[in-house]
Motif scaffolding. Structure first.
Motif, PDB file in Angstrom:
ATOM      1  N   GLU A   1       0.825  -1.207   0.000  1.00 13.50           N
ATOM      2  CA  GLU A   1       0.000   0.000   0.000  1.00 13.50           C
ATOM      3  C   GLU A   1       0.860   1.258   0.000  1.00 13.50           C
ATOM      4  OE1 GLU A   1      -2.619  -3.226   1.675  1.00 13.50           O
ATOM      5  OE2 GLU A   1      -0.523  -2.632   1.883  1.00 13.50           O
ATOM      6  N   VAL A   2       1.947   1.236   0.764  1.00 10.22           N
ATOM      7  CA  VAL A   2       2.834   2.402   0.827  1.00 10.22           C
ATOM      8  C   VAL A   2       3.471   2.669  -0.538  1.00 10.22           C
ATOM      9  CG1 VAL A   2       4.972   3.305   1.820  1.00 10.22           C
ATOM     10  CG2 VAL A   2       3.284   2.193   3.295  1.00 10.22           C
ATOM     11  N   LEU A   3       3.921   1.620  -1.205  1.00 12.60           N
ATOM     12  CA  LEU A   3       4.522   1.788  -2.537  1.00 12.60           C
ATOM     13  C   LEU A   3       3.504   2.307  -3.540  1.00 12.60           C
ATOM     14  CD1 LEU A   3       6.801  -1.388  -2.811  1.00 12.60           C
ATOM     15  CD2 LEU A   3       7.509   0.971  -2.394  1.00 12.60           C
ATOM     16  N   ALA A   4       2.275   1.804  -3.466  1.00 17.65           N
ATOM     17  CA  ALA A   4       1.231   2.271  -4.383  1.00 17.65           C
ATOM     18  C   ALA A   4       0.910   3.738  -4.133  1.00 17.65           C
ATOM     19  CB  ALA A   4      -0.021   1.407  -4.229  1.00 17.65           C
ATOM     20  N   LEU A   5       0.835   4.120  -2.866  1.00  9.27           N
ATOM     21  CA  LEU A   5       0.574   5.517  -2.525  1.00  9.27           C
ATOM     22  C   LEU A   5       1.701   6.408  -3.037  1.00  9.27           C
ATOM     23  CD1 LEU A   5      -1.048   7.671  -0.935  1.00  9.27           C
ATOM     24  CD2 LEU A   5       0.319   7.052   1.076  1.00  9.27           C
ATOM     25  N   ALA A   6       2.942   5.980  -2.839  1.00 13.23           N
ATOM     26  CA  ALA A   6       4.085   6.759  -3.305  1.00 13.23           C
ATOM     27  C   ALA A   6       4.064   6.923  -4.822  1.00 13.23           C
ATOM     28  CB  ALA A   6       5.381   6.081  -2.868  1.00 13.23           C
ATOM     29  N   ALA A   7       3.783   5.841  -5.530  1.00  8.06           N
ATOM     30  CA  ALA A   7       3.766   5.894  -6.998  1.00  8.06           C
ATOM     31  C   ALA A   7       2.671   6.828  -7.494  1.00  8.06           C
ATOM     32  CB  ALA A   7       3.569   4.492  -7.566  1.00  8.06           C
ATOM     33  N   ASP A   8       1.500   6.773  -6.868  1.00  5.13           N
ATOM     34  CA  ASP A   8       0.403   7.641  -7.286  1.00  5.13           C
ATOM     35  C   ASP A   8       0.757   9.104  -7.053  1.00  5.13           C
ATOM     36  OD1 ASP A   8      -2.651   7.757  -8.022  1.00  5.13           O
ATOM     37  OD2 ASP A   8      -2.390   9.114  -6.325  1.00  5.13           O
ATOM     38  N   PHE A   9       1.274   9.405  -5.864  1.00  6.81           N
ATOM     39  CA  PHE A   9       1.589  10.798  -5.549  1.00  6.81           C
ATOM     40  C   PHE A   9       2.689  11.345  -6.452  1.00  6.81           C
ATOM     41  CE2 PHE A   9       4.208  13.912  -3.297  1.00  6.81           C
ATOM     42  CZ  PHE A   9       3.261  14.897  -3.053  1.00  6.81           C
TER      43      PHE A   9
END
Length: 227
Positions: free
Chosen positions: A178-186
């Motif tokens: 989830e953290v990696l997905a959030l980082a990629a989106d931002f």
């Protein structure tokens, strides 16, 4: 361009930790893949030494040098600074560089409140998109300090939000997907002027403290709902 800044230590003149560098390789690769179609380039920054070292703020100076070097190599491109731990503090500090358009600080190390010292600066974050991510069980960097910093930033810059990763620690391993997905989106949406995922957009729009204590939901990234 995204520059990834590893963790460090409050005081040290030793060589940078290879472990801290290795820890962020998966993040750098994730970001590079997420923006590959648009030509996004990700670089891991190697510091001269591993210590912040008081007013010298050496890690922030190295981050600013890295932005200068990115502009020299790639031209006038927007830069996102992504840092973990002490690297998160360096990313926030180095945001004054005119090429920086966004900052992602993950479990940022921030000093305890000290009436005898100047408060951590926030003016350099004006006009930048800022995301802070912090585990609620972080035993190394106090999540309340990043919340207080976010509150101060929000007064001058509405484009900041903060996500809390419940039960996660400093390394943010428990909910890594989830953290990696959030980082990629931002990062990709900030650099390429796209719409953020619905939770990020809602966090940016929400008044404090709601947008600064946004829980990172389990499964973020599997079904991103954009506006």
């Amino acid at each position: 361009m995204v520059l990834v800044l590893p963790d460090g230590e409050p005081v040290s003149t030793r060589r940078p930790s290879p472990f801290a560098y290795t820890e962020l390789i998966p993040l750098a690769r994730t970001l590079a893949r997420a923006g590959a179609a648009d030509g996004l380039v990700a670089h891991l920054v190697r510091y001269r030494c591993r210590g912040w070292n008081g007013t010298d703020a050496q890690l922030a100076a190295d981050a600013a040098w890295a932005v200068d070097e990115a502009v020299r190599r790639y031209g006038d491109v927007p830069v996102c600074l992504v840092g973990h731990g002490m690297g998160g503090r360096a990313a926030l500090r180095a945001a004054a560089h005119p090429a920086v358009n966004s900052v992602l600080a993950m479990a940022p190390w921030l000093p305890e409140d000290d009436m005898a010292a100047e408060p951590e600066p926030v003016r350099q974050l004006a006009g930048r998109r800022v995301l802070i991510v912090h585990g609620t069980n972080d035993a190394r960097t106090d999540p309340e300090l990043s919340f207080r910093l976010a509150e101060r930033v929000k007064k001058a810059n509405r484009d900041i939000c903060r996500f809390e990763v419940h039960t996660d620690g400093h390394a943010l391993r428990q909910h890594r997907a989830e953290v990696l997905a959030l980082a990629a989106d931002f990062v990709t949406c900030s650099l390429f002027a796209r719409s953020y995922a619905r939770p990020v957009a809602d966090a940016l729009a929400a008044p404090p403290p709601l947008g600064l204590r946004m829980p990172l939901a389990a499964g973020f990234g599997r079904s991103l709902l954009h506006r």
